[in-house]
Write a protein that holds these residues in place. Structure first.
Motif, mmCIF file in Angstrom:
data_model
loop_
_atom_site.group_PDB
_atom_site.id
_atom_site.type_symbol
_atom_site.label_atom_id
_atom_site.label_comp_id
_atom_site.label_asym_id
_atom_site.label_seq_id
_atom_site.Cartn_x
_atom_site.Cartn_y
_atom_site.Cartn_z
ATOM 1 N N LEU A 1 0.775 -0.996 0.293
ATOM 2 C CA LEU A 1 -0.265 0.085 -0.026
ATOM 3 C C LEU A 1 1.021 1.228 0.122
ATOM 4 N N TYR A 2 1.971 1.329 0.878
ATOM 5 C CA TYR A 2 2.380 2.100 1.092
ATOM 6 C C TYR A 2 3.300 2.620 -0.253
ATOM 7 N N SER A 3 3.936 2.011 -0.494
ATOM 8 C CA SER A 3 4.117 1.593 -2.001
ATOM 9 C C SER A 3 4.019 1.913 -3.659
ATOM 10 N N GLU A 4 2.573 1.611 -3.470
ATOM 11 C CA GLU A 4 2.096 2.154 -4.688
ATOM 12 C C GLU A 4 1.308 3.464 -4.192
ATOM 13 N N GLY A 5 0.983 3.843 -2.984
ATOM 14 C CA GLY A 5 0.760 5.162 -3.022
ATOM 15 C C GLY A 5 1.779 6.407 -3.257
ATOM 16 N N LYS A 6 3.191 6.132 -2.878
ATOM 17 C CA LYS A 6 4.503 6.415 -3.058
ATOM 18 C C LYS A 6 4.241 7.387 -4.249
ATOM 19 N N SER A 7 4.158 5.837 -5.196
ATOM 20 C CA SER A 7 4.295 6.035 -6.778
ATOM 21 C C SER A 7 2.728 6.845 -7.384
ATOM 22 N N ALA A 8 1.509 6.495 -6.611
ATOM 23 C CA ALA A 8 1.010 7.642 -7.354
ATOM 24 C C ALA A 8 1.329 9.076 -7.306
ATOM 25 N N MET A 9 1.800 9.458 -5.606
ATOM 26 C CA MET A 9 2.312 10.518 -5.444
ATOM 27 C C MET A 9 3.317 11.226 -6.272
ATOM 28 N N ASP B 1 3.340 10.083 -9.619
ATOM 29 C CA ASP B 1 2.249 10.541 -10.724
ATOM 30 C C ASP B 1 1.789 11.621 -10.856
ATOM 31 N N GLU B 2 1.817 12.358 -9.603
ATOM 32 C CA GLU B 2 1.098 13.217 -9.479
ATOM 33 C C GLU B 2 -0.610 13.050 -8.805
ATOM 34 N N ASP B 3 -0.742 11.624 -9.191
ATOM 35 C CA ASP B 3 -2.130 11.171 -8.798
ATOM 36 C C ASP B 3 -1.929 11.121 -7.304
ATOM 37 N N TYR B 4 -3.569 12.847 -6.792
ATOM 38 C CA TYR B 4 -2.656 13.077 -5.459
ATOM 39 C C TYR B 4 -4.191 12.179 -4.588
ATOM 40 N N GLU B 5 -5.524 12.065 -5.447
ATOM 41 C CA GLU B 5 -6.062 11.655 -4.552
ATOM 42 C C GLU B 5 -6.168 9.838 -4.330
ATOM 43 N N LEU B 6 -5.467 8.919 -5.252
ATOM 44 C CA LEU B 6 -4.753 7.733 -4.851
ATOM 45 C C LEU B 6 -4.254 7.115 -4.170
ATOM 46 N N THR C 1 0.502 11.874 3.714
ATOM 47 C CA THR C 1 -0.671 12.113 3.264
ATOM 48 C C THR C 1 -0.669 13.469 4.284
ATOM 49 N N ALA C 2 0.433 13.929 5.023
ATOM 50 C CA ALA C 2 0.759 15.819 4.866
ATOM 51 C C ALA C 2 1.195 16.834 4.238
ATOM 52 N N TYR C 3 2.314 15.620 3.802
ATOM 53 C CA TYR C 3 3.022 15.804 1.794
ATOM 54 C C TYR C 3 1.987 16.076 1.081
ATOM 55 N N THR C 4 1.786 14.595 0.967
ATOM 56 C CA THR C 4 0.515 14.602 -0.272
ATOM 57 C C THR C 4 -0.420 15.994 -0.401
ATOM 58 N N TYR C 5 -1.431 16.053 0.322
ATOM 59 C CA TYR C 5 -2.170 17.340 0.749
ATOM 60 C C TYR C 5 -1.559 18.984 0.661
ATOM 61 N N PHE C 6 -0.160 19.370 0.466
ATOM 62 C CA PHE C 6 0.791 20.237 0.557
ATOM 63 C C PHE C 6 0.984 20.398 -0.899
ATOM 64 N N LYS C 7 1.400 18.847 -1.056
ATOM 65 C CA LYS C 7 1.463 19.099 -2.884
ATOM 66 C C LYS C 7 0.307 19.362 -3.707
ATOM 67 N N TYR C 8 -1.195 18.833 -3.422
ATOM 68 C CA TYR C 8 -2.020 18.927 -3.559
ATOM 69 C C TYR C 8 -2.861 20.434 -3.837
ATOM 70 N N GLU C 9 -2.536 21.225 -3.124
ATOM 71 C CA GLU C 9 -2.965 22.704 -2.702
ATOM 72 C C GLU C 9 -3.827 22.744 -1.727
ATOM 73 N N GLU C 10 -3.669 21.654 -1.084
ATOM 74 C CA GLU C 10 -5.015 21.655 0.252
ATOM 75 C C GLU C 10 -4.367 22.270 1.563
ATOM 76 N N PRO C 11 -3.645 23.897 1.892
ATOM 77 C CA PRO C 11 -3.208 24.327 2.917
ATOM 78 C C PRO C 11 -3.246 23.561 4.389
ATOM 79 N N GLU C 12 -5.418 23.959 4.507
ATOM 80 C CA GLU C 12 -5.611 24.023 5.546
ATOM 81 C C GLU C 12 -5.539 22.112 6.090
ATOM 82 N N ALA C 13 -5.647 21.059 4.558
ATOM 83 C CA ALA C 13 -5.718 19.951 5.105
ATOM 84 C C ALA C 13 -4.384 19.160 5.260
ATOM 85 N N ALA C 14 -3.667 19.883 4.878
ATOM 86 C CA ALA C 14 -1.872 19.617 5.150
ATOM 87 C C ALA C 14 -1.245 19.830 6.826
#
Length: 176
Positions: A26-34, A36-41, A66-79
């Motif tokens: 799950l972690y490696s797939e999540g890192k790959s998705a991140m 690939d800029e597929d932040y929702e996945l 998750t915090a870093y992904t929210y930052f990259k996804y431009e969701e500052p409140e969630a980050a």
């Protein structure tokens, strides 16, 4: 009509193909998705780690990602909320300094919009709210972790922010 709707309830729900995955996959797939800029996945996969394996080392790493992904996804409140949650849950984690730094970085970048990336504007002519918050976040990080690898950059950003905040005050004085 009742028969039609009750028939739909008997259909199998969406099958989760990740339900038998170990946390490492799950972690490696999540890192790959991140990457690939597929932040929702990526957020869904990191969330799956936290919900299925809440007490492992992958859960802690997933919270940070998750915090870093929210930052990259431009969701500052969630980050910021994710950073605060990690800091609250793991105050003695070896990488908690990074979460303090990321929180400051999120607030540092908070007011930058799409046009600011291509048409730079003077930040001293805008509301200094997030700049002050960022300054305090970096100051807290530098105070708590002076030997951190992020401390030098945090201090440099604090210097930049202090100068911008001072120039903002001069601009307000000139206006009035």
């Amino acid at each position: 009509l009742t028969t039609l709707f009750s028939g739909c309830a008997m259909l199998p729900e969406e099958i989760d193909e990740t339900k038998d995955w170990p946390p490492s996959r799950l972690y490696s797939e999540g890192k790959s998705a991140m990457e690939d800029e597929d932040y929702e996945l990526a957020l869904a996969l990191f969330g799956a780690i936290e919900s299925r394996y809440p007490y492992g080392r992958f859960a802690q790493q997933a919270q940070m990602e998750t915090a870093y992904t929210y930052f990259k996804y431009e969701e500052p409140e969630a980050a910021v909320a994710a950073c605060d949650r990690f800091i609250r849950l793991h105050p003695r984690h070896p990488n908690v300094d990074y979460m303090y730094y990321l929180k400051g970085l999120v607030n540092f970048e908070r007011d930058r919009g799409f046009l600011d990336r291509y048409l730079p504007q003077d930040p001293t002519h805008r509301d200094p709210g997030s700049a002050r918050t960022s300054f305090y976040d970096f100051a807290e990080m530098a105070r708590k972790f002076p030997k951190s690898k992020y401390a030098k950059d945090a201090v440099a950003r604090m210097r930049y922010l202090r100068n911008n905040l001072a120039q903002y005050e001069v601009n307000v004085a000139d206006y009035y």
